[in-house]
Design a protein around this motif. Structure first.
Motif, short mmCIF file in Angstrom:
data_model
loop_
_atom_site.label_atom_id
_atom_site.label_comp_id
_atom_site.label_asym_id
_atom_site.label_seq_id
_atom_site.Cartn_x
_atom_site.Cartn_y
_atom_site.Cartn_z
N TYR A 265 0.83 -1.20 0.00
CA TYR A 265 0.00 0.00 0.00
C TYR A 265 0.87 1.26 0.00
CZ TYR A 265 -3.89 -3.06 1.24
OH TYR A 265 -4.84 -4.05 1.25
N GLY A 266 0.37 2.30 -0.66
CA GLY A 266 0.99 3.61 -0.65
C GLY A 266 0.00 4.65 -0.18
N ASN A 267 0.35 5.91 -0.33
CA ASN A 267 -0.53 6.99 0.11
C ASN A 267 -1.86 7.02 -0.65
OD1 ASN A 267 1.38 7.83 1.98
ND2 ASN A 267 2.37 9.23 0.51
N GLN A 268 -1.83 6.57 -1.89
CA GLN A 268 -3.02 6.63 -2.74
C GLN A 268 -3.75 5.29 -2.84
OE1 GLN A 268 -3.99 9.60 -3.83
NE2 GLN A 268 -2.16 10.46 -2.84
N GLY A 269 -3.34 4.31 -2.02
CA GLY A 269 -3.99 3.01 -2.08
C GLY A 269 -3.00 1.91 -2.44
N ILE A 270 -3.47 0.90 -3.13
CA ILE A 270 -2.65 -0.25 -3.47
C ILE A 270 -1.63 0.12 -4.55
CG2 ILE A 270 -2.67 -2.57 -4.49
CD1 ILE A 270 -5.40 -2.99 -3.22
N THR A 271 -0.38 -0.20 -4.31
CA THR A 271 0.67 0.06 -5.29
C THR A 271 1.12 -1.21 -6.01
OG1 THR A 271 2.40 -0.19 -3.60
CG2 THR A 271 1.51 2.04 -3.98
#
Length: 389
Positions: A265-271
Motif C-alpha cells: 500500500y501507498g498513500n493513494q492506495g494499493i501500489t
C-alpha cells in the motif's frame, strides 16, 4: 469447547512466575522434563533449550506450571470460566527473531506432543482431542479447544512422519491455478500456523508461479525488501482480479486459497502485490497462515485428519458437534504428578513465523493468548518434529 481471542491493541506485559500466585516450578524428575537427564539433581528446576526454524533463533530457560484461564461455550452450555494447568517455558536467554519482537506475547505449542496445550487439556478430560483455528483478513482470529468442526466441512488425513504422527502433515494430490490443474504438482506439507507465509517444494513452486504469471493481468515489478520473486504493479487503487489457487486432495476434496498474494500500500492506495509463496529445499512444503485466512481449520487429532470450512471467524457455530467432557468445568485440572516416571521422547521446537516486509503478519502470536490477564514473553512448549530441523 473452549474458545479465546484477544484484541490486537491490548497492552502486553511480560510474565514472571514470581508475580503469579499460581505458578509452580517443574522439577527435573517431572515426566514432561525432556532434559531431566542433564540435571545434577532430580529436584532441580527443569531446563529447556529450543532451536527454531528461523535462522539463529533460539530460546532457553526454565519450565514452570501455571494456570490458563479459558471460557467454555456450546449449545445448551452456559458460559463459565475454566482453569487448566499448562507447561510454560520461561525464556531467560533469547536470540534471533525474538530479539526483533517476532512474538512479544510468546508462542503457544499446538502440536501432538505430550506437553502441548491441546494435549494437556485433552488428557485432563476437559475437551475432545481436537481444536480449530480461524484467521480473518484483518489478522485477527480465534482458537477453539475441543472443536471437531461442522457437518459441511471437507477433510484430508494426516500423514505420519517416519511412522509417527508427530506433526501435522498432509498430502496434496495436485495444484490448480484458475481453471488449469498442473501436472506433477503433488507434495507433502506441514500445516503450521506459526509460519506467516507458505513455502513449497521447488518444482511445485515453479509450476504454480509460472502459471500464475501467465494468467494474472498485471505488469511484473519489484518491491524493496520483498522476499518474493513474482511481484506486480497495480494500475488502479484496488487490487486487480488475481487467479485462484486450489489445492486438491483425495476424494475430490479441494482447498481454495483465499489469500495467495501479499498487497503493498501507498498513500493513494494499493501500489502492487506479490504471489506470497517461496520455494524451499527438499520435497516437503509448509502451509503457512496466509493460506489459512478465511477458513475454520480443524485439527482433529482423534481421527487424525485436517478439516476445513469457509468462515469469517464471527460465524462459528458452537453446536452439538463440539462436545465437552466432563461437565464440571470450574475445577482446576492438574498436570501429571511431579514425581511420575518420565516418558521417553524428544521435544523439537515449532516453526517461528518467517518475516515479511514491514508487516510480518504473525497473527498466531497475537491471537492465541487465551483470556489471561498476563501476556507473556514466554514459550508454551510442545513436541513437534519439524521436517526442516
Amino acid at each position: 469447547m473452549y474458545g479465546a481471542s484477544i484484541m490486537q491493541d491490548r497492552d502486553l506485559n511480560e510474565y514472571s512466575p514470581s508475580r503469579s500466585i499460581s505458578s509452580k516450578h517443574i522439577s527435573c524428575s517431572h515426566q514432561l522434563c525432556d532434559l531431566g537427564s542433564t540435571c545434577k539433581s532430580s529436584k532441580q528446576q527443569c531446563p529447556y533449550t529450543m532451536n527454531y526454524l528461523s535462522e539463529n533463533t533460539s530460546s532457553s530457560g526454565l519450565l514452570v506450571e501455571d494456570i490458563l484461564h479459558l471460557q467454555s461455550g456450546g449449545e445448551g452450555v452456559s458460559n463459565s470460566s475454566v482453569q487448566a494447568s499448562v507447561v510454560i517455558g520461561c525464556g531467560m536467554k533469547q536470540s534471533g527473531g525474538y530479539l526483533d519482537g517476532v512474538a512479544p506475547d510468546g508462542v503457544m505449542g499446538m502440536g501432538p506432543g505430550d506437553s502441548s496445550v491441546p494435549s494437556l487439556l485433552a488428557k485432563s478430560g476437559l475437551i475432545r482431542n481436537s481444536f480449530s483455528l480461524c484467521f480473518n483478513e484483518d489478522d485477527s482470529g480465534r482458537i477453539f479447544f475441543g472443536d471437531q468442526g461442522s457437518t459441511i466441512q471437507q477433510s484430508t488425513s494426516f500423514l505420519p512422519l517416519d511412522g509417527i504422527y508427530s506433526t501435522y502433515i498432509i498430502g496434496v494430490d495436485a495444484c490448480c491455478v484458475g481453471k488449469s490443474c498442473l501436472k506433477m504438482t503433488s507434495f507433502k506439507a506441514q500445516v503450521d500456523s506459526g509460519t506467516s507465509f507458505t513455502f513449497l517444494p521447488g518444482h511445485v513452486y515453479e509450476a504454480i508461479a509460472e502459471e500464475f504469471d501467465q494468467q494474472v493481468n498485471a505488469s511484473r515489478s519489484t518491491f524493496e525488501e520483498s522476499p518474493w520473486e513474482y511481484c506486480y504493479t497495480s494500475s488502479s487503487q484496488e487490487l486487480p482480479k488475481v487467479p485462484t489457487l486450489t489445492l486438491m486432495f483425495q476424494q475430490n476434496n479441494s482447498f481454495v486459497v483465499f489469500n495467495p498474494v501479499f498487497v503493498f500500500y501507498g498513500n493513494q492506495g494499493i501500489t502492487g502485490f506479490c504471489l506470497a509463496i517461496q520455494p524451499d529445499d527438499g520435497d516437503m512444503g509448509t502451509i503457512g497462515q496466509n493460506f489459512m485466512t478465511g477458513y475454520r481449520l480443524v485439527f482433529d487429532r482423534e481421527n487424525k485428519k485436517l478439516a476445513w470450512s469457509s468462515s469469517n471467524c464471527e460465524d462459528l457455530t458452537l453446536g452439538k458437534s463440539m462436545p465437552q467432557s466432563p461437565r464440571n468445568e470450574t475445577l482446576t485440572n492438574p498436570l501429571p504428578t511431579d514425581e511420575q516416571q518420565r516418558v521417553n521422547g524428544h521435544a523439537v521446537a515449532p516453526s517461528v513465523a518467517r518475516r515479511a516486509p514491514n508487516n510480518p503478519s504473525a497473527a498466531s502470536s497475537r491471537m492465541i493468548s487465551c483470556c489471561q490477564n498476563w501476556y507473556c514473553y514466554l514459550f508454551l512448549l510442545f513436541q513437534l518434529v519439524s521436517a526442516f530441523s
